[in-house]
Scaffold this active site. Structure first.
Site, mmCIF file in Angstrom:
data_model
loop_
_atom_site.group_PDB
_atom_site.id
_atom_site.type_symbol
_atom_site.label_atom_id
_atom_site.label_comp_id
_atom_site.label_asym_id
_atom_site.label_seq_id
_atom_site.Cartn_x
_atom_site.Cartn_y
_atom_site.Cartn_z
ATOM 1 N N ASN A 12 129.418 2.497 100.404
ATOM 2 C CA ASN A 12 128.093 1.860 100.352
ATOM 3 C C ASN A 12 128.189 0.534 99.599
ATOM 4 O O ASN A 12 128.417 0.519 98.395
ATOM 5 C CB ASN A 12 127.114 2.821 99.651
ATOM 6 N N LYS A 14 125.801 -1.354 98.946
ATOM 7 C CA LYS A 14 124.550 -1.567 98.198
ATOM 8 C C LYS A 14 124.062 -3.009 98.381
ATOM 9 O O LYS A 14 124.142 -3.540 99.488
ATOM 10 C CB LYS A 14 124.752 -1.200 96.725
ATOM 11 N N HIS A 96 118.873 8.201 98.412
ATOM 12 C CA HIS A 96 119.931 7.770 97.487
ATOM 13 C C HIS A 96 119.384 7.798 96.057
ATOM 14 O O HIS A 96 118.208 7.490 95.824
ATOM 15 C CB HIS A 96 120.407 6.352 97.860
ATOM 16 N N GLU A 98 119.504 5.807 93.714
ATOM 17 C CA GLU A 98 118.825 4.570 93.280
ATOM 18 C C GLU A 98 117.427 4.463 93.880
ATOM 19 O O GLU A 98 116.516 3.907 93.256
ATOM 20 C CB GLU A 98 119.696 3.347 93.636
ATOM 21 N N GLU A 166 125.291 13.757 94.581
ATOM 22 C CA GLU A 166 125.715 12.767 93.582
ATOM 23 C C GLU A 166 125.526 13.295 92.171
ATOM 24 O O GLU A 166 124.428 13.700 91.775
ATOM 25 C CB GLU A 166 124.937 11.451 93.741
ATOM 26 N N GLY A 172 129.319 5.438 87.218
ATOM 27 C CA GLY A 172 129.259 4.219 86.417
ATOM 28 C C GLY A 172 129.037 4.468 84.938
ATOM 29 O O GLY A 172 128.569 3.584 84.219
ATOM 30 N N SER A 212 131.619 7.882 91.061
ATOM 31 C CA SER A 212 132.804 7.126 90.609
ATOM 32 C C SER A 212 134.093 7.563 91.297
ATOM 33 O O SER A 212 135.148 7.609 90.653
ATOM 34 C CB SER A 212 132.966 7.236 89.092
HETATM 35 C C1 PEP Z 1 126.439 5.698 94.159
HETATM 36 O O1 PEP Z 1 125.778 5.035 93.359
HETATM 37 O O2 PEP Z 1 125.922 6.300 95.121
HETATM 38 C C2 PEP Z 1 127.871 5.790 93.955
HETATM 39 C C3 PEP Z 1 128.534 6.721 94.592
HETATM 40 O O3 PEP Z 1 128.412 4.877 93.132
HETATM 41 P P1 PEP Z 1 129.832 5.025 92.372
HETATM 42 O O4 PEP Z 1 130.859 5.407 93.404
HETATM 43 O O5 PEP Z 1 130.073 3.671 91.823
HETATM 44 O O6 PEP Z 1 129.631 6.092 91.367
#
Ligand code: PEP
Length: 268
Positions: A12, A14, A96, A98, A166, A172, A212
């Site tokens: 993604n 983003k 998602h 976010e 997730e 992060g 991550s």
């Molecule tokens: C996300 O924010 O959906 C995500 C998977 O980010 P990251 O891989 O950076 O944790």
């Protein structure tokens, strides 16, 4: 019968790309050796979907990162599933983390979006989220079950849905989920599907992990029995993404060479 769930990786981008960045990322993906056994999809901002579709290899899918719950109307700033499909998206990411945490999307709104996207023939990556508080208070199962109770009745065709879990606390934050923590939650979600939707859906729905994921962690995670792929954020902007697509490659020591990039390099 042994379920055949094709490995699925969604990188993604983003809101981290512009036209020229999409050109360089697409060029690198076109030149890389990608395991074709993996279903590989790129999440792209809506305004660049057509651009990405033209530049990415045809075997790489394209996903919109959101859409609205109806096909048209006076909804300034929104796009419908039909619109993003016309721009080349075959997948849509809904719910998602976010969208949930920054834009306040509720379980009910996400469910309505899922129903409409499926009715418009889109394929959906539906996200459920575990927050830090859920984990710290031992409420993971309750939190995920509440999201699943809202989401599952919205799904009219499970064969067009990938479920993304997730671990927000591991995205992060510098804290990584261990493989056993990931497996425990994925198995919990599959069990929830078995008990509340049915055996066939539980065995055949792909459940992917987000939090991550990187070149360094993907191979060990890819061996987990209930893991069917990854949703990737920050590593989707790096050559790591190619290692992640190839994480199920048969000979871990002999991953295809990825140009001259190191896994920690960013693609300019
Ligand atoms: C996300 O924010 O959906 C995500 C998977 O980010 P990251 O891989 O950076 O944790």
């Amino acid at each position: 019968m042994v379920p055949s769930r094709r490995f699925f990786v969604l990188g993604n981008w983003k809101m981290n790309v512009n036209a020229s960045r999409i050109e360089s990322l697409s060029r690198l993906l076109s030149e890389a050796k990608l395991d074709r056994k993996t279903e590989f999809v790129i999440g792209c901002p809506s305004c660049y979907l057509s651009h990405a579709r033209q530049l990415l290899p045809s075997h790489v899918g394209v996903a919109a990162q959101n859409c609205y719950k109806v096909s048209r109307g006076n909804f300034s700033g929104e796009v419908s599933p039909a619109m993003v499909q016309e721009c080349g998206a075959d997948w849509i990411i809904l719910g998602h983390p976010e969208r949930r945490t920054i834009f306040g999307e509720t379980d009910d709104l996400i469910a309505e979006k899922i129903t409409h996207a499926l009715s418009a023939s889109a394929k959906v990556v539906a996200c459920v989220v575990e927050g830090k508080e859920d984990r710290n208070s031992n409420l993971t199962e309750e939190a995920l079950a509440a999201q699943m109770r809202a989401l599952a009745p919205a799904v009219t065709d499970w064969s067009r849905v990938v479920l993304a879990f997730e671990a927000l606390w591991a995205s992060g934050t510098g804290v990584l989920a261990t493989p056993s923590q990931v497996q425990e939650v994925l198995a919990m979600l599959r069990r929830w599907l078995r008990l509340n939707v049915g055996n066939h859906v539980a065995e055949n729905t792909r459940i992917i992990y987000a939090g991550s994921v990187s070149a360094a962690t993907c191979q060990e995670l890819a061996r987990l029995p209930d893991l069917d792929g990854f949703l990737v954020g920050s590593a989707a902007l790096k050559p790591d993404l190619i290692h992640i697509v190839n994480a199920r490659h048969r000979r871990p020591g002999k991953l295809p060479l990825i140009l001259s990039h190191r896994p920690d390099q960013r693609w300019a």
